[in-house]
Design a protein around this motif. Structure first.
Motif, PDB file in Angstrom:
ATOM      1  N   TRP A   1       0.917  -1.142   0.069  1.00 11.16           N
ATOM      2  CA  TRP A   1       0.055  -0.021   0.174  1.00 11.16           C
ATOM      3  C   TRP A   1       0.947   1.224   0.011  1.00 11.16           C
ATOM      4  O   TRP A   1       1.988   1.298   0.541  1.00 11.16           O
ATOM      5  N   PRO A   2       0.326   2.160  -0.742  1.00  7.20           N
ATOM      6  CA  PRO A   2       1.505   3.428  -0.868  1.00  7.20           C
ATOM      7  C   PRO A   2       1.359   4.220   0.521  1.00  7.20           C
ATOM      8  O   PRO A   2       0.109   4.448   1.182  1.00  7.20           O
ATOM      9  N   ARG A   3       2.226   4.620   1.181  1.00  2.20           N
ATOM     10  CA  ARG A   3       2.459   5.477   2.163  1.00  2.20           C
ATOM     11  C   ARG A   3       3.145   6.870   2.040  1.00  2.20           C
ATOM     12  O   ARG A   3       4.115   6.824   1.208  1.00  2.20           O
ATOM     13  N   ASP A   4       2.881   7.837   2.889  1.00  2.00           N
ATOM     14  CA  ASP A   4       3.681   9.106   3.062  1.00  2.00           C
ATOM     15  C   ASP A   4       4.851   8.819   3.609  1.00  2.00           C
ATOM     16  O   ASP A   4       5.107   7.745   4.221  1.00  2.00           O
ATOM     17  N   ALA A   5       5.663   9.961   3.906  1.00  4.00           N
ATOM     18  CA  ALA A   5       6.976   9.871   4.473  1.00  4.00           C
ATOM     19  C   ALA A   5       6.746   9.491   6.142  1.00  4.00           C
ATOM     20  O   ALA A   5       7.551   8.797   6.702  1.00  4.00           O
ATOM     21  N   ALA A   6       5.635   9.670   6.580  1.00  2.85           N
ATOM     22  CA  ALA A   6       5.313   9.612   8.111  1.00  2.85           C
ATOM     23  C   ALA A   6       4.659   8.150   7.999  1.00  2.85           C
ATOM     24  O   ALA A   6       4.609   7.640   9.395  1.00  2.85           O
TER      25      ALA A   6
ATOM     26  N   GLY B   1       1.665   7.119   6.718  1.00  2.00           N
ATOM     27  CA  GLY B   1       0.386   7.320   6.655  1.00  2.00           C
ATOM     28  C   GLY B   1      -0.171   6.798   5.327  1.00  2.00           C
ATOM     29  O   GLY B   1       0.508   6.882   4.186  1.00  2.00           O
TER      30      GLY B   1
ATOM     31  N   GLN C   1      -1.930   6.370   1.672  1.00  2.00           N
ATOM     32  CA  GLN C   1      -1.886   7.659   0.701  1.00  2.00           C
ATOM     33  C   GLN C   1      -2.623   6.662  -0.574  1.00  2.00           C
ATOM     34  O   GLN C   1      -2.393   6.501  -1.579  1.00  2.00           O
TER      35      GLN C   1
ATOM     36  N   VAL D   1      -4.991   6.644  -3.563  1.00  2.97           N
ATOM     37  CA  VAL D   1      -5.044   7.508  -4.756  1.00  2.97           C
ATOM     38  C   VAL D   1      -6.123   7.044  -5.751  1.00  2.97           C
ATOM     39  O   VAL D   1      -6.759   5.905  -5.367  1.00  2.97           O
TER      40      VAL D   1
END
Length: 161
Positions: free
Chosen positions: A136-141, A143, A145, A147
């Motif tokens: 699953w795509p995640r942000d730098a923290a 979380g 993401q 789309v």
């Protein structure tokens, strides 16, 4: 009220009002491949996958011969059917293609790939599979993401070729 619902909780089934029970069964059983598990007289039926008692209930109790709700009204946006693998989703697309049922959309959400269509009563239906959580795509923290990108239908169709 800060307590969350138990994490193993799942949506068990959806029950739809339909105008024509036989037409609805033709779609859910004949096209999508659900199994008829029980009829409740001539006005209702229950269908499932994998031997479960029912995932979808269909009835004409208050809707025989009726039409869908008008645009701009409240109600069901769509029901979602989760397939176990991408290949199983590809098979669902093959079934839709063979039955001449058009898609209303197809999206890659990063966490999942989804096909969107309408059943014969114009209830929205989403057919999808989830990617493994590790993908699953995640942000730098860290979380999530999600789309909405265009789904490559040719690649999905190629799985059943």
């Amino acid at each position: 009220m800060s307590e969350h619902i138990h994490p193993a909780t799942r949506i068990g089934h959806v029950h739809l009002r339909v105008a024509d029970l036989e037409r609805a069964l033709g779609f859910y059983c004949g096209v999508l491949g659900f199994a008829l598990t029980q009829r409740y007289g001539a006005k209702a039926a229950f269908v499932s996958a994998g031997g479960y008692h029912h995932h979808i209930g269909l009835n004409t109790w208050d809707s025989a011969g009726g039409g869908p709700p008008p645009p701009g009204s409240t109600g069901l946006y769509h029901l979602a059917v989760l397939y176990p693998t991408r290949a199983a989703l590809a098979d669902a697309l093959r079934r839709l293609d063979a039955a001449g049922i058009p898609l209303t959309g197809a999206s890659d959400h990063g966490v999942s790939e989804a096909l969107y269509l309408d059943d014969p009563d114009r209830n929205g239906v989403e057919l999808y599979w989830d990617r493994p959580e590790a993908a699953w795509p995640r942000d730098a923290a860290g979380g999530l993401q999600m789309v909405t990108q265009r789904l490559d239908l040719a690649a999905l169709r190629a799985l059943t070729a």
